[in-house]
Design an enzyme around this catalytic site. Sequence first.
Site: not given
Length: 466
Positions: A16, A78, A83, A145, A175, A391
Amino acid sequence: MKNIGAVILAAGKGTRMKSALPKVLHTLLNKPLLQYVVEAVAAAGIEERLVVIGHEGEMVQNAMENLAMTASCSFVKQEPQLGTAHAIQIALPRLKENCTAILVLCGDTPLLSPGLLDSFIKQFFASKAAAAVLSADLPDPHGYGRIIRNNEGGLKAIVEEKDAGLTEKAICEINSGIYCFDLKLLKTVLNDIKNDNANGEYYLSDAIAALGVQGHKVLVIDSAPAEEILGINDRLQLAAAAKILQNRINSAWMKAGVTITDPLATYIDADVSIGVDTIIEPQSFLRAGTSIGCGCKIGPATEISASSLGDGVYARHAIIIESEIGHNCDIGPFTYIRPGSKLAASVKAGHCVELKKAEIGEGSKVPHLSYVGDAVLGHGVNIGCGAITCNYDGQYKHITVIGDDAFIGSNTNFVAPVNIGARAITGAGSTITKDVPEDALAIERAEQKNIEGWALRKESKKQNDR
Ligand code: UD1
Ligand code: CA
């Protein structure tokens, strides 16, 4: 806390965000989201910190290892990402053996405070539950959730937005994605989790419900402040979190005695210090590693990075990077102070002046339109308008040294390396290629020629030509 390890989930793609950069490396006030989470976990006293990486995992790990962090973490990969429950399956064998419980969090919740984590863990241990989840009531629960309670008020299930029906969608208790698990009990349910949901993923949140079904005690701790558990999934949430953080930081400085005239238009990184009675005007950015003394006036439109400013400094419309600015210096407008510059007290660096690796003694002035690079100036030096150091010879940088109380005429060029003695004077427009002794006048100019009537002659020629 030795018997609890933290697993921070950061393997997801962050679809997203619509970004080439992994989500957890997006920044809030110049600090990656993941760094906030790792540091909050460390500040809550958890020594074992394991980050699950996957999508662009190497980029995440390299970036994190190259940051100056107040806490470190280790990484486990992973691949593929099936999930959150799958992520935990991969992480568990990597945890130290003395861990009897885990705290699970997401790498995209940067506003968490160590205090919230600490009290959540303490409640989990005190309750002797198999698992606990931190929930919050949100006026707009969309995307999160939902916590589904049973008739006794305990946890029945956690249902993701995509899997929720209309009545479930109406539930505002969400959640946070922050859980505690007893490790032994978690292992008894982890392998049985199914991926029969809208995303086809193995959800860790299903482990909580499964433990409940098995008759174990599961706890919902519903005390999370909504803003602390804000998960960043898209750039709107990133901007919302930045505003919350900015408000926290600015409020703390105002309470500590700093005036911020427009807090919504003032951006102060976490790792900054500011003395009392300093005033910060709008559109100013104080970046990490900056310290500002007392009674300064900063801004408007000033950006200061990794620099230290003494007391009573005035800096407006200026950029100051990796430099030291002494007490009562006067900087700006439109002044660019580049890395390695060191200004003693009461130095003036004025309009359209650029300094780079410039060491400037007390009370010296570079008031207008100058470039001073790779230079050492004594005290009481006055640099006339437009004077510059040359310089760089295309290959090497060379130093210009200007002694105490020297008076530099406007538009002088110093072809470095060159030394100007104390109290020496240079004539305006001179190009100085040789050292100048103390107390001498150096003047390098072709003699001026005046041609009488030249302009009149030009004018009559024009008329004859017509
Ligand atoms: C998740 C929770 C949701 C909660 C919300 C809180 C799940 C299934 N959903 O939703 O209930 O309200 O957080 O912010 O957990 N990740 C991995 N490996 C994977 C998949 C994900 O490490 O295989 C990581 C992601 O990088 C991310 C975290 O897990 O840090 C959560 O994934 P994300 O896609 O952000 O879940 P949400 O939709 O926000
Ligand atoms: Ca998320």
